[in-house]
Design an enzyme around this catalytic site. Structure first.
Site, PDB file in Angstrom:
ATOM      1  N   TYR A   1      79.904 -42.333  45.401  1.00  0.00           N
ATOM      2  CA  TYR A   1      79.009 -43.384  44.920  1.00  0.00           C
ATOM      3  C   TYR A   1      79.860 -44.444  44.238  1.00  0.00           C
ATOM      4  CZ  TYR A   1      75.323 -45.603  42.117  1.00  0.00           C
ATOM      5  OH  TYR A   1      74.473 -46.519  41.525  1.00  0.00           O
TER       6      TYR A   1
ATOM      7  N   GLU B   1      73.630 -40.705  43.302  1.00  0.00           N
ATOM      8  CA  GLU B   1      72.677 -40.987  42.223  1.00  0.00           C
ATOM      9  C   GLU B   1      71.715 -39.812  42.040  1.00  0.00           C
ATOM     10  OE1 GLU B   1      71.426 -44.894  40.496  1.00  0.00           O
ATOM     11  OE2 GLU B   1      71.367 -45.402  42.627  1.00  0.00           O
TER      12      GLU B   1
ATOM     13  N   ASP C   1      76.899 -44.171  49.244  1.00  0.00           N
ATOM     14  CA  ASP C   1      76.515 -45.526  48.882  1.00  0.00           C
ATOM     15  C   ASP C   1      77.789 -46.210  48.402  1.00  0.00           C
ATOM     16  OD1 ASP C   1      75.563 -47.856  47.836  1.00  0.00           O
ATOM     17  OD2 ASP C   1      74.226 -46.925  46.357  1.00  0.00           O
TER      18      ASP C   1
ATOM     19  N   ASN D   1      71.375 -41.899  49.039  1.00  0.00           N
ATOM     20  CA  ASN D   1      71.272 -42.167  47.612  1.00  0.00           C
ATOM     21  C   ASN D   1      69.822 -41.896  47.231  1.00  0.00           C
ATOM     22  OD1 ASN D   1      70.631 -43.559  45.159  1.00  0.00           O
ATOM     23  ND2 ASN D   1      72.490 -44.776  45.359  1.00  0.00           N
TER      24      ASN D   1
ATOM     25  N   HIS E   1      66.883 -46.270  49.060  1.00  0.00           N
ATOM     26  CA  HIS E   1      67.814 -46.112  50.181  1.00  0.00           C
ATOM     27  C   HIS E   1      67.179 -45.225  51.248  1.00  0.00           C
ATOM     28  CE1 HIS E   1      71.656 -47.537  48.200  1.00  0.00           C
ATOM     29  NE2 HIS E   1      70.876 -47.378  47.137  1.00  0.00           N
TER      30      HIS E   1
END
Length: 283
Positions: A116, A41, A156, A13, A274
């Site tokens: 995600y 993201e 994620d 991420n 992350h």
């Protein structure tokens, strides 16, 4: 991609890929020797990815409906043979959160998903959306396994499955990310295929038989964590959460020869909140 060496598949991420590159992601990528890279993201346009990564990468990107939000991508050294987006019912907006692609590796097809999952928020529509997404994942995973015995869902997932996955688990049992109802989905994801699995929340459902590569590799230890709050000294004290996963079919999980969380040496050297999760698969 050659079968002479393991294929290295990495998930991270980026917390905004343009910001990540400004902070050093490009230099990390130069030395990481990645074959397939799953991003979450992204929060950027496809043209931004093309400019950042260059022509040597094949880029698949599913941006979110709302500009500057979410976004998932798959980048590879060789071109995907097919890719698919969208998850769940047509009226459910999964844009920017689910991207599948098939790659030929060593004469075999491997299906890779970058996803995600919603972060959620207790007693709000955001939490309802999260459960809708997890329901759709539960329905899609057996279809993927039927399509390809070598498949991996990366990303994620915004849930710490077990107490080992969160340093401060006692303080988070009523918070999104560690709710028993959320964790029960993961009990079924990783439960024996076809068996009735009783989740941590008491719910019962069939196991899907997928493998949590990180937990299988690390064993019964705290973490290794993949996300740390930007607030306070969470990174320095390793007060983290394991939110980023490689969820693999048993056939693919059996080929793992190395797993690691590429944790930065210091808080100042981080380019995302992350850390990349790196797995080598000897296919």
């Amino acid at each position: 991609m050659s079968s002479a060496a393991p294929v290295r598949i990495v998930s991270v991420n980026t917390n905004g890929v343009r910001a990540a590159f400004r902070k050093g992601m490009g230099e990390w990528l130069d030395r990481a020797n990645v074959d397939i890279l799953a991003l979450q993201e992204v929060r950027a346009a496809t043209s931004d990815l093309e400019g950042l990564f260059g022509p040597e990468w094949d880029i698949l990107h599913d941006p979110a409906t709302a500009k500057g939000r979410a976004g998932v991508a798959l980048l590879s050294r060789s071109k995907a043979s097919i890719h698919r987006v969208e998850l769940g019912a047509a009226e459910f907006d999964s844009a920017g959160r689910w991207l599948e692609a098939d790659y030929e590796v060593g004469g075999s097809i491997i299906t890779v998903v970058s996803t995600y999952v919603h972060s959620g928020s207790v007693d709000t529509p955001k939490q309802v959306e999260k459960y809708t997404f997890l329901d759709a994942m539960t329905e899609r995973m057996p279809q993927i396994a039927k399509h390809s015995e070598h498949a991996v869902i990366l990303g994620d997932l915004n849930v710490g499955h077990r107490e080992l996955d969160i340093r401060n688990w006692k303080g988070n049992v009523k918070n999104a990310g560690f709710l028993p109802q959320e964790r029960a989905y993961f009990d079924r994801f990783f439960g024996a295929e076809g068996e009735e699995i009783t989740g941590v929340d008491g719910s019962v459902g069939p196991g899907l038989g997928w493998v949590d590569v990180g937990r299988k590799w690390a064993g019964e230890v705290d973490g290794p964590y993949t996300w740390w709050s930007q607030r306070g000294r969470a990174f320095d004290t390793d007060t983290g959460w394991r939110l980023d996963y490689h969820v693999a079919t048993p056939s693919l999980a059996a080929t793992v020869v190395d797993y690691r969380v590429d944790r930065a040496a210091s808080h100042a050297e981080r380019w995302s909140d992350h850390a990349p999760v790196i797995v080598d698969y000897a296919i």
